[in-house]
Write a protein that holds these residues in place. Sequence first.
Motif, PDB file in Angstrom:
ATOM      1  N   GLY A 177       1.063  -1.410  -0.279  1.00  0.00           N
ATOM      2  CA  GLY A 177       0.160  -0.002   0.082  1.00  0.00           C
ATOM      3  C   GLY A 177       0.588   1.544   0.279  1.00  0.00           C
ATOM      4  O   GLY A 177      -0.009   1.887  -0.213  1.00  0.00           O
ATOM      5  N   ASN A 178       2.270   1.338   0.042  1.00  0.00           N
ATOM      6  CA  ASN A 178       2.858   2.404  -0.416  1.00  0.00           C
ATOM      7  C   ASN A 178       3.607   3.102  -1.768  1.00  0.00           C
ATOM      8  O   ASN A 178       3.985   3.940  -1.816  1.00  0.00           O
ATOM      9  CB  ASN A 178       4.463   2.298   1.021  1.00  0.00           C
ATOM     10  N   ILE A 179       3.037   2.576  -2.102  1.00  0.00           N
ATOM     11  CA  ILE A 179       3.005   2.870  -4.433  1.00  0.00           C
ATOM     12  C   ILE A 179       1.983   3.595  -4.278  1.00  0.00           C
ATOM     13  O   ILE A 179       0.509   2.319  -4.179  1.00  0.00           O
ATOM     14  CB  ILE A 179       4.168   1.794  -4.866  1.00  0.00           C
ATOM     15  N   LYS A 180       1.510   5.015  -4.952  1.00  0.00           N
ATOM     16  CA  LYS A 180       0.084   5.282  -5.057  1.00  0.00           C
ATOM     17  C   LYS A 180      -0.188   4.763  -6.690  1.00  0.00           C
ATOM     18  O   LYS A 180      -1.282   5.051  -6.947  1.00  0.00           O
ATOM     19  CB  LYS A 180      -0.493   5.622  -4.853  1.00  0.00           C
ATOM     20  N   ASN A 181       1.082   5.108  -7.717  1.00  0.00           N
ATOM     21  CA  ASN A 181       1.108   5.182  -8.952  1.00  0.00           C
ATOM     22  C   ASN A 181       1.733   3.045  -9.760  1.00  0.00           C
ATOM     23  O   ASN A 181       1.804   2.629  -8.994  1.00  0.00           O
ATOM     24  CB  ASN A 181       2.064   5.961  -9.489  1.00  0.00           C
ATOM     25  N   ASP A 182       0.865   3.720 -10.622  1.00  0.00           N
ATOM     26  CA  ASP A 182       1.644   1.911 -11.565  1.00  0.00           C
ATOM     27  C   ASP A 182       2.812   1.908 -11.343  1.00  0.00           C
ATOM     28  O   ASP A 182       3.473   2.586 -12.223  1.00  0.00           O
ATOM     29  CB  ASP A 182       0.731   2.648 -13.334  1.00  0.00           C
ATOM     30  N   PRO A 183       3.392   1.024 -11.048  1.00  0.00           N
ATOM     31  CA  PRO A 183       5.021   0.513 -10.990  1.00  0.00           C
ATOM     32  C   PRO A 183       5.935   0.273 -11.957  1.00  0.00           C
ATOM     33  O   PRO A 183       6.528   0.803 -11.774  1.00  0.00           O
ATOM     34  CB  PRO A 183       4.749  -0.979 -10.567  1.00  0.00           C
ATOM     35  N   ALA A 184       4.775   0.345 -12.825  1.00  0.00           N
ATOM     36  CA  ALA A 184       6.098   0.452 -14.601  1.00  0.00           C
ATOM     37  C   ALA A 184       6.305   1.845 -14.659  1.00  0.00           C
ATOM     38  O   ALA A 184       7.302   2.093 -14.675  1.00  0.00           O
ATOM     39  CB  ALA A 184       4.996   0.156 -15.815  1.00  0.00           C
ATOM     40  N   GLU A 185       5.264   2.873 -14.430  1.00  0.00           N
ATOM     41  CA  GLU A 185       5.613   4.172 -14.677  1.00  0.00           C
ATOM     42  C   GLU A 185       6.429   4.636 -13.739  1.00  0.00           C
ATOM     43  O   GLU A 185       7.731   5.437 -13.745  1.00  0.00           O
ATOM     44  CB  GLU A 185       4.362   5.226 -14.469  1.00  0.00           C
TER      45      GLU A 185
END
Length: 306
Positions: A177-185
Amino acid sequence: MTSNFKSIIENAYQHTKPLKDQGKLATYIPELANVNPDKLGVHMTKIDGTSFGVGDHLEKFSIQSIAKVLSLALAVKFLGEKIWTRVDVEPSGTKFDSLLLLETYKGIPRNPFVNSGAIVICDILISHLENAREEFLEFVRDLSDIPNLTYSDNIADSEKATGYRNVALCNFIKSLGNIKNDPAEVLDFYFDMCSLEMNCEQLSRTFSFLANGGKKLNDGKKILTSSQTKRLNALMLTCGFYDESGEFAFKVGLPGKSGVGGGIVALYPNKYTMAVWSPRLNANGNSFKGMKLLEDITTHSEMSIF
């Protein structure tokens, strides 16, 4: 620049250059495996604007994780104290790409300079800027006074092709839950950020705002408050060299940051910034000769913060 400092740097360079280098190139990034391993350069920029360099100090290299300090500076500039809810400020005591502590601390990286922490900072910048990739580049162009600075596609592509650990880190933090955006971006931006190239002279000038109370040397432009600057310097001292940060503070006694391209930047608040480059890394991922050179300089100049 006092002749005394020049002679100390020159002597340290002459002493370090012939040492048997026990380090190895960072071959896990294919593009970095092509670098001449025998390069050695050092450049000092004093806050009175004078500067001096020796060896390969005008040859560009990949700054890699040294860029993490600059992305953190941009995040702190925009968001202030809020970022510390997403990333901690403690030394990790583990490798820079370790997943071990992320589960224990529920996806909060130990500090912004390990890979997981820098990936979270990239996520924060993507959330708060219209175009994080471009705005970060503009920020570093301004700091460095290099208007044509750009990301290295070769190095970024080389990392993207082999960066499985970082992909794992980003996805693991996302699951917690500590990454809010698309991991690829997020990863795309992270690999670009680490691909910046500078020489020792440019790097020491770029970081001089952290030795100058948060203000640029050439025009006095305020980048960070003095309190924010103090905090970044404290983080560099405690966390700037991965699992060797204590050793660096013990032997060199300056805030600093290393990168797997073999660069190290170190600074003495209100006095100078220094950048060194030697591509062979020790077991902790820090430049073997770079560490020796800085230790030699601070020992003979008696210019450590302690």
